[in-house]
Design an enzyme around this catalytic site. Structure first.
Site, PDB file in Angstrom:
ATOM      1  N   ALA A 181      35.904 -31.184  23.377  1.00 26.31           N
ATOM      2  CA  ALA A 181      35.152 -30.589  22.240  1.00 26.31           C
ATOM      3  C   ALA A 181      35.226 -29.258  22.109  1.00 26.31           C
ATOM      4  O   ALA A 181      35.717 -28.648  22.981  1.00 26.31           O
ATOM      5  CB  ALA A 181      33.577 -30.988  22.597  1.00 26.31           C
ATOM      6  N   GLU A 213      37.766 -38.483  26.796  1.00 28.18           N
ATOM      7  CA  GLU A 213      36.563 -39.731  26.097  1.00 28.18           C
ATOM      8  C   GLU A 213      37.364 -40.448  25.040  1.00 28.18           C
ATOM      9  O   GLU A 213      36.910 -41.431  24.784  1.00 28.18           O
ATOM     10  CB  GLU A 213      35.313 -38.814  26.075  1.00 28.18           C
ATOM     11  CG  GLU A 213      34.831 -38.464  26.912  1.00 28.18           C
ATOM     12  CD  GLU A 213      33.761 -37.398  26.995  1.00 28.18           C
ATOM     13  OE1 GLU A 213      34.013 -36.350  26.443  1.00 28.18           O
ATOM     14  OE2 GLU A 213      32.697 -37.467  27.513  1.00 28.18           O
ATOM     15  N   GLY A 253      36.354 -34.327  25.858  1.00 31.12           N
ATOM     16  CA  GLY A 253      36.281 -35.006  24.733  1.00 31.12           C
ATOM     17  C   GLY A 253      37.455 -35.786  24.267  1.00 31.12           C
ATOM     18  O   GLY A 253      37.478 -37.029  23.801  1.00 31.12           O
ATOM     19  N   GLU A 287      34.033 -30.784  32.391  1.00 32.54           N
ATOM     20  CA  GLU A 287      32.752 -30.242  32.020  1.00 32.54           C
ATOM     21  C   GLU A 287      32.006 -29.082  32.961  1.00 32.54           C
ATOM     22  O   GLU A 287      31.364 -28.391  32.674  1.00 32.54           O
ATOM     23  CB  GLU A 287      32.098 -31.195  31.199  1.00 32.54           C
ATOM     24  CG  GLU A 287      32.681 -31.574  29.733  1.00 32.54           C
ATOM     25  CD  GLU A 287      33.542 -32.798  30.010  1.00 32.54           C
ATOM     26  OE1 GLU A 287      34.029 -33.066  30.959  1.00 32.54           O
ATOM     27  OE2 GLU A 287      34.013 -33.598  28.827  1.00 32.54           O
TER      28      GLU A 287
HETATM   29  N1  CAA Z   1      37.700 -25.544  22.457  1.00 35.79           N
HETATM   30  C1  CAA Z   1      38.048 -24.593  21.776  1.00 35.79           C
HETATM   31  N2  CAA Z   1      39.191 -23.987  21.777  1.00 35.79           N
HETATM   32  C2  CAA Z   1      40.080 -24.531  22.768  1.00 35.79           C
HETATM   33  C3  CAA Z   1      39.719 -25.471  23.607  1.00 35.79           C
HETATM   34  C4  CAA Z   1      38.448 -26.161  23.462  1.00 35.79           C
HETATM   35  N3  CAA Z   1      38.116 -27.312  24.196  1.00 35.79           N
HETATM   36  N4  CAA Z   1      40.757 -25.604  24.509  1.00 35.79           N
HETATM   37  C5  CAA Z   1      41.672 -24.679  24.161  1.00 35.79           C
HETATM   38  N5  CAA Z   1      41.266 -24.183  23.033  1.00 35.79           N
HETATM   39  C6  CAA Z   1      42.084 -22.948  22.444  1.00 35.79           C
HETATM   40  C7  CAA Z   1      41.912 -21.702  23.327  1.00 35.79           C
HETATM   41  O1  CAA Z   1      40.919 -21.020  23.383  1.00 35.79           O
HETATM   42  C8  CAA Z   1      43.209 -21.002  22.639  1.00 35.79           C
HETATM   43  O2  CAA Z   1      43.005 -20.286  21.451  1.00 35.79           O
HETATM   44  P1  CAA Z   1      43.188 -18.801  21.201  1.00 35.79           P
HETATM   45  O3  CAA Z   1      44.848 -18.977  21.194  1.00 35.79           O
HETATM   46  O4  CAA Z   1      42.620 -18.465  19.904  1.00 35.79           O
HETATM   47  O5  CAA Z   1      42.851 -17.984  22.386  1.00 35.79           O
HETATM   48  C9  CAA Z   1      44.307 -22.006  22.416  1.00 35.79           C
HETATM   49  O6  CAA Z   1      43.635 -23.346  22.318  1.00 35.79           O
HETATM   50  C10 CAA Z   1      45.057 -22.134  23.470  1.00 35.79           C
HETATM   51  O7  CAA Z   1      44.707 -22.385  24.763  1.00 35.79           O
HETATM   52  P2  CAA Z   1      44.862 -21.750  25.916  1.00 35.79           P
HETATM   53  O8  CAA Z   1      45.490 -20.299  25.693  1.00 35.79           O
HETATM   54  O9  CAA Z   1      43.690 -21.591  27.079  1.00 35.79           O
HETATM   55  O10 CAA Z   1      46.245 -22.448  26.407  1.00 35.79           O
HETATM   56  P3  CAA Z   1      46.488 -22.712  27.992  1.00 35.79           P
HETATM   57  O11 CAA Z   1      47.944 -23.433  28.014  1.00 35.79           O
HETATM   58  O12 CAA Z   1      46.402 -21.446  28.893  1.00 35.79           O
HETATM   59  O13 CAA Z   1      45.648 -23.764  28.739  1.00 35.79           O
HETATM   60  C11 CAA Z   1      43.941 -25.705  28.749  1.00 35.79           C
HETATM   61  C12 CAA Z   1      45.325 -25.078  28.260  1.00 35.79           C
HETATM   62  C13 CAA Z   1      44.065 -25.783  30.171  1.00 35.79           C
HETATM   63  C14 CAA Z   1      43.635 -26.860  28.001  1.00 35.79           C
HETATM   64  C15 CAA Z   1      42.752 -24.663  28.528  1.00 35.79           C
HETATM   65  O14 CAA Z   1      42.816 -24.504  27.179  1.00 35.79           O
HETATM   66  C16 CAA Z   1      41.455 -25.265  28.660  1.00 35.79           C
HETATM   67  O15 CAA Z   1      41.085 -25.271  29.944  1.00 35.79           O
HETATM   68  N6  CAA Z   1      40.845 -25.749  27.794  1.00 35.79           N
HETATM   69  C17 CAA Z   1      39.455 -26.210  27.701  1.00 35.79           C
HETATM   70  C18 CAA Z   1      39.380 -27.421  28.272  1.00 35.79           C
HETATM   71  C19 CAA Z   1      37.982 -27.992  28.486  1.00 35.79           C
HETATM   72  O16 CAA Z   1      37.462 -27.572  29.290  1.00 35.79           O
HETATM   73  N7  CAA Z   1      37.366 -29.179  27.816  1.00 35.79           N
HETATM   74  C20 CAA Z   1      36.267 -29.706  27.667  1.00 35.79           C
HETATM   75  C21 CAA Z   1      35.592 -29.054  26.566  1.00 35.79           C
HETATM   76  S1  CAA Z   1      33.645 -29.648  26.555  1.00 35.79           S
HETATM   77  C22 CAA Z   1      33.716 -31.147  26.112  1.00 35.79           C
HETATM   78  O17 CAA Z   1      34.554 -31.849  25.905  1.00 35.79           O
HETATM   79  C23 CAA Z   1      32.334 -31.703  26.200  1.00 35.79           C
HETATM   80  C24 CAA Z   1      32.220 -32.961  25.884  1.00 35.79           C
HETATM   81  O18 CAA Z   1      32.323 -34.172  26.585  1.00 35.79           O
HETATM   82  C25 CAA Z   1      31.598 -33.551  24.417  1.00 35.79           C
END
Ligand code: CAA
Length: 263
Positions: free
Chosen positions: A66, A114, A111, A134
């Site tokens: 998400a 999921e 998400g 999460e």
């Molecule tokens: N939401 C918004 N933006 C996201 C994102 C997310 N879930 N995941 C990645 N991005 C964005 C980053 O912020 C970044 O944006 P900028 O270039 O503007 O800074 C861009 O995508 C590239 O990401 P990274 O620079 O972080 O890339 P990386 O290769 O270093 O890492 C990653 C990749 C490990 C996937 C890392 O991006 C990450 O950990 N992302 C979040 C994953 C996460 O926590 N997901 C769960 C979300 S909560 C959820 O989903 C709740 C639910 O069940 C409903």
């Protein structure tokens, strides 16, 4: 509806839906979820489509979860609405009458994982990464992960994934039964398409009956499940496609399944 965050292409009985926000690793925001719901409706209305493939655009991600920039702005009530919307849309994916294959080309986190869990099975690239991280954000999965993951891989493995938030490689995900098959990244879509083509060559009525029977049976006891199967089998046998399939076998030719859901 014109799409900005997804792409939908259809042909030869196969719909391919691509999450398309590569700069945000295809994270699920409200706009994307609205477009996704709209695309599911148009797939449902198209009688010719017999299978759906879901994948992500770009090299890195299927869906990285998400959209966290949206989550941080939410009040508790807003968060409940956001989770409700996500659960509703992902529920509609699972409830699609036709089979759905997740072709996971990269990160399938939160998400995104999921979303893949609501498909009927998962093919993965060897670069794919799965996880429900999460807990590391101080929250829990909100789009069905706490419910669908244990049903698929067992409570003990799901708890380990959810409590630790650890990322799993494609190989690890296959070992625990989350992923069916692994491919080189450049072969993933061809493999998903090949399987989709095989499925699209079957009768729509029997495909939908098989999916419905399996899904309903999984939520029922064995006796009830077997009763559901008997009824569905009898209904299928009355279909135009069953006449074609059995007739083709007896006439030693290949069947051509042209029937729809009402034939
Ligand atoms: N939401 C918004 N933006 C996201 C994102 C997310 N879930 N995941 C990645 N991005 C964005 C980053 O912020 C970044 O944006 P900028 O270039 O503007 O800074 C861009 O995508 C590239 O990401 P990274 O620079 O972080 O890339 P990386 O290769 O270093 O890492 C990653 C990749 C490990 C996937 C890392 O991006 C990450 O950990 N992302 C979040 C994953 C996460 O926590 N997901 C769960 C979300 S909560 C959820 O989903 C709740 C639910 O069940 C409903």
């Amino acid at each position: 509806m014109a799409y900005t965050s997804i792409e939908l292409t259809c042909g030869e009985g196969i719909a391919t839906l691509t999450f398309n926000r590569p700069k945000a690793l295809n994270a699920l925001n409200t706009i994307l979820l609205e477009e996704f719901a709209d695309a599911l409706e148009s797939i449902k209305k198209d009688e010719s489509i017999r299978v759906l493939i879901l994948t992500g655009s770009g090299e890195k991600a299927f869906v990285a979860g998400a959209d966290i920039t949206e989550i941080v702005t939410l009040t508790p009530l807003g968060a409940k609405k956001f989770a409700q919307r996500g659960q509703d849309v992902i529920g509609r994916l699972q409830a699609l009458a036709i089979p759905a294959i997740a072709a996971v080309n990269g990160y399938a986190l939160g998400g995104g994982c999921e979303m893949a869990l609501a498909c009927d099975f998962i093919y993965a690239s060897d670069k794919a990464i799965f996880g429900l991280p999460e807990i590391s954000l101080g929250v829990i999965p909100g789009f069905g992960g706490t419910q669908r993951l244990p049903r698929l891989i067992g409570a003990n493995r799901a708890k380990e994934m959810i409590f630790t938030g650890k990322h799993l490689t494609a190989v690890e995900a296959k070992e625990i039964g989350l992923v069916n098959k692994i491919f080189a990244p450049e072969e993933l879509m061809a493999a998903a398409n090949e399987t989709a083509k095989l499925i699209a060559g079957k009768g729509k009525a029997s495909l939908c009956a098989a999916k419905q029977t399996l899904n309903q049976g999984l939520n029922a006891d064995l006796v009830t499940g077997l009763a559901i199967e008997r009824d569905a089998f009898a209904l299928c046998l009355a279909s135009q496609d069953a006449k074609e399939g059995t007739g083709a076998f007896l006439e030693k030719r290949k069947p051509v399944f042209a029937g729809g859901l009402n034939d």
